[in-house]
Write a protein that holds these residues in place. Sequence first.
Motif, mmCIF file in Angstrom:
data_model
loop_
_atom_site.group_PDB
_atom_site.id
_atom_site.type_symbol
_atom_site.label_atom_id
_atom_site.label_comp_id
_atom_site.label_asym_id
_atom_site.label_seq_id
_atom_site.Cartn_x
_atom_site.Cartn_y
_atom_site.Cartn_z
ATOM 1 N N ASP A 83 75.205 134.092 1.583
ATOM 2 C CA ASP A 83 75.159 133.295 3.469
ATOM 3 C C ASP A 83 73.581 133.667 3.722
ATOM 4 O OD1 ASP A 83 75.982 131.482 5.601
ATOM 5 O OD2 ASP A 83 75.558 133.346 6.441
ATOM 6 N N LEU A 84 73.266 134.534 3.118
ATOM 7 C CA LEU A 84 71.631 135.170 3.555
ATOM 8 C C LEU A 84 70.328 134.701 2.677
ATOM 9 C CD1 LEU A 84 72.337 138.163 5.492
ATOM 10 C CD2 LEU A 84 71.498 136.292 6.805
ATOM 11 N N GLY A 85 71.199 133.732 1.643
ATOM 12 C CA GLY A 85 70.139 133.888 0.754
ATOM 13 C C GLY A 85 70.311 134.329 -0.658
ATOM 14 N N GLY A 86 70.992 135.730 -0.609
ATOM 15 C CA GLY A 86 71.445 136.075 -1.724
ATOM 16 C C GLY A 86 71.680 135.756 -2.788
ATOM 17 N N LYS A 87 71.173 135.989 -4.202
ATOM 18 C CA LYS A 87 71.554 135.835 -5.463
ATOM 19 C C LYS A 87 72.108 137.114 -6.333
ATOM 20 C CE LYS A 87 69.195 131.668 -5.691
ATOM 21 N NZ LYS A 87 67.878 131.087 -6.241
ATOM 22 N N PRO A 88 73.731 137.434 -5.846
ATOM 23 C CA PRO A 88 73.615 138.448 -6.637
ATOM 24 C C PRO A 88 74.086 138.156 -8.033
ATOM 25 C CG PRO A 88 75.425 137.403 -5.270
ATOM 26 C CD PRO A 88 74.665 136.556 -4.420
ATOM 27 N N VAL A 89 73.591 139.426 -8.993
ATOM 28 C CA VAL A 89 74.472 139.281 -10.489
ATOM 29 C C VAL A 89 75.134 139.973 -10.914
ATOM 30 C CG1 VAL A 89 72.043 139.652 -10.816
ATOM 31 C CG2 VAL A 89 73.102 141.985 -10.755
ATOM 32 N N GLY A 90 76.234 140.541 -9.506
ATOM 33 C CA GLY A 90 77.635 141.347 -9.973
ATOM 34 C C GLY A 90 78.407 140.591 -8.552
ATOM 35 N N VAL A 91 79.219 139.997 -8.229
ATOM 36 C CA VAL A 91 80.255 139.687 -7.616
ATOM 37 C C VAL A 91 81.989 140.370 -7.989
ATOM 38 C CG1 VAL A 91 78.833 138.526 -6.296
ATOM 39 C CG2 VAL A 91 80.824 137.633 -7.303
ATOM 40 N N THR A 92 82.376 140.898 -7.066
ATOM 41 C CA THR A 92 84.079 141.469 -6.828
ATOM 42 C C THR A 92 84.312 139.368 -6.312
ATOM 43 O OG1 THR A 92 83.894 141.665 -4.523
ATOM 44 C CG2 THR A 92 84.116 143.450 -6.479
ATOM 45 N N GLU A 93 86.010 139.569 -7.343
ATOM 46 C CA GLU A 93 86.193 137.685 -6.634
ATOM 47 C C GLU A 93 86.456 137.452 -4.711
ATOM 48 O OE1 GLU A 93 90.090 137.694 -9.178
ATOM 49 O OE2 GLU A 93 89.735 135.170 -9.435
ATOM 50 N N ALA A 94 86.203 136.074 -5.197
ATOM 51 C CA ALA A 94 86.850 135.783 -3.741
ATOM 52 C C ALA A 94 88.395 135.126 -3.651
ATOM 53 C CB ALA A 94 85.795 135.050 -2.969
ATOM 54 N N SER A 95 88.414 135.156 -2.537
ATOM 55 C CA SER A 95 90.082 134.328 -2.584
ATOM 56 C C SER A 95 89.457 132.486 -2.743
ATOM 57 C CB SER A 95 90.743 134.446 -1.543
ATOM 58 O OG SER A 95 90.247 134.362 -0.200
ATOM 59 N N ASP A 96 91.087 132.095 -2.897
ATOM 60 C CA ASP A 96 90.922 130.555 -3.103
ATOM 61 C C ASP A 96 89.591 129.906 -2.235
ATOM 62 O OD1 ASP A 96 91.480 130.300 -5.773
ATOM 63 O OD2 ASP A 96 93.491 129.973 -5.767
ATOM 64 N N SER A 97 91.216 130.267 -0.715
ATOM 65 C CA SER A 97 90.970 130.049 0.274
ATOM 66 C C SER A 97 89.463 130.789 1.197
ATOM 67 C CB SER A 97 91.624 130.892 1.525
ATOM 68 O OG SER A 97 91.660 132.050 1.375
ATOM 69 N N GLU A 98 88.892 131.420 0.269
ATOM 70 C CA GLU A 98 87.682 131.641 1.226
ATOM 71 C C GLU A 98 86.176 130.968 0.340
ATOM 72 O OE1 GLU A 98 86.740 136.577 1.297
ATOM 73 O OE2 GLU A 98 87.742 136.143 -0.140
ATOM 74 N N LEU A 99 86.661 130.419 -1.031
ATOM 75 C CA LEU A 99 85.833 129.768 -2.039
ATOM 76 C C LEU A 99 85.809 128.288 -1.440
ATOM 77 C CD1 LEU A 99 86.224 131.034 -5.626
ATOM 78 C CD2 LEU A 99 83.793 131.623 -3.812
ATOM 79 N N GLY A 100 86.968 127.711 -1.052
ATOM 80 C CA GLY A 100 87.238 126.543 -0.623
ATOM 81 C C GLY A 100 86.514 125.928 0.662
ATOM 82 N N VAL A 101 86.379 126.932 1.390
ATOM 83 C CA VAL A 101 85.392 126.603 2.501
ATOM 84 C C VAL A 101 84.110 126.224 2.752
ATOM 85 C CG1 VAL A 101 87.064 126.736 4.040
ATOM 86 C CG2 VAL A 101 85.520 128.673 3.708
ATOM 87 N N LEU A 102 83.333 127.419 1.857
ATOM 88 C CA LEU A 102 82.353 127.640 0.799
ATOM 89 C C LEU A 102 81.372 126.441 1.053
ATOM 90 C CD1 LEU A 102 81.746 130.589 -1.656
ATOM 91 C CD2 LEU A 102 80.574 130.500 1.589
ATOM 92 N N PRO A 103 80.077 126.575 1.617
ATOM 93 C CA PRO A 103 78.873 125.099 0.917
ATOM 94 C C PRO A 103 78.592 125.146 -0.096
ATOM 95 C CG PRO A 103 77.998 126.297 3.091
ATOM 96 C CD PRO A 103 79.517 127.287 1.963
ATOM 97 N N ALA A 104 78.604 123.971 -1.262
ATOM 98 C CA ALA A 104 78.358 123.516 -2.579
ATOM 99 C C ALA A 104 77.851 124.803 -2.959
ATOM 100 C CB ALA A 104 77.843 122.486 -2.806
ATOM 101 N N GLU A 105 76.465 124.496 -2.556
ATOM 102 C CA GLU A 105 75.002 125.708 -2.852
ATOM 103 C C GLU A 105 75.309 126.864 -3.236
ATOM 104 O OE1 GLU A 105 74.148 124.847 1.023
ATOM 105 O OE2 GLU A 105 74.963 123.557 -0.167
ATOM 106 N N GLN A 106 76.059 127.306 -1.515
ATOM 107 C CA GLN A 106 76.590 129.244 -1.649
ATOM 108 C C GLN A 106 77.973 129.085 -2.685
ATOM 109 O OE1 GLN A 106 76.908 130.363 2.283
ATOM 110 N NE2 GLN A 106 75.733 129.609 2.529
ATOM 111 N N LYS A 107 78.960 128.104 -2.827
ATOM 112 C CA LYS A 107 80.016 128.487 -3.936
ATOM 113 C C LYS A 107 78.742 128.027 -5.137
ATOM 114 C CE LYS A 107 84.022 126.418 -5.785
ATOM 115 N NZ LYS A 107 85.350 125.251 -5.566
#
Length: 336
Positions: free
Chosen positions: A80-104
């Motif tokens: 959300d703050l503009g970071g671009k992680p190289v690795g992440v843990t999996e987010a839930s479908d509900s979390e990803l479903g409300v993300l802006p397209a560019e953040q997703k």
Amino acid sequence: MSNISLTRRGAALAAALMSASLVLTACGGAGDGTGVKAAEAPGVKAAETRSVKAENGTIEVPVNPRRVVTIGNTNLPFIDLGGKPVGVTEASDSELGVLPAEQKAVYEAAEIIGSNGGEVDLEKLAGLKPDLILVQFHSSDWDKVGKRLEAIAPTVLWGLDTEWKAFADAIGEAGNVTDALSRQKTEFKDKVAKIQATYGKIIDGTSFVDVSRGDWSDPGTFYIADIGCSEIARDDLGLDLPEAAEGKDPLAYESLPFEQIGELSKYDVITYPVDAQGRPTAPFAPVVETNTWKALPAVSSGRALGVFCPGNNSYGPVIRYLDSLGSALATLPSQK
């Protein structure tokens, strides 16, 4: 292979109501107990570092980290703050479903190093050669995994009780994304001030209640939300919303039967959760279908307001919540 059970919570309101298991795994290797040979551990010794304070002490982190891995609730706030992680843990479908397209898109471009509430693979994490690891889970779990993460790269820990604004500030500082943080904080303050100026009389003279229901709720139950986005409405905007007495569990922890929906009639305005298209969220839909709900004075008089809350763990989703709440307040009969 070693399996270590941890507990962590999801984001926003679900973070306070549900918990999931997080397991760190490491196969093979020897030397430092991480499952990665000490000689192969890719921790970066940056020429330039700075000190940041975290729950695990004062940590030396790169001035300008290039390869950031986020674990747990740090994933989406960093993005959300503009970071671009190289690795992440999996987010839930509900979390990803409300993300802006560019953040997703940023999230999907990162390597998944662990499942949602499942496993974090230390070898995969080390293979990404991170120069910074950001993590949030219960502080009592730190003794189980902290040394393993710190052997890979500088690791910054926050506990689950970190207040969201402090969390955003800390992630911004550690991840060197403070420019975006400053812009978001200014926008947040401006939107709060605008809502207060526009709807101040309504806010001062109206009793509100925020009700919700999650996909974890028992059938035939709902709850009064006094955590999550309703905290923003109460603490930052000044809406008169019910909350638990000091020292007591949040009201949101108590499931109420549908038979008690009629008790909401004592409030002037009811807010309830909707999706980005303004439809009642799937878990809450059974509530609005009841005759008791339809008979509430606030519902029949147009004072039941659907509000979209995509999260409350960083400024971006909170700003979207404020936009939705402001639009909802504009529909109140006295505003037409």
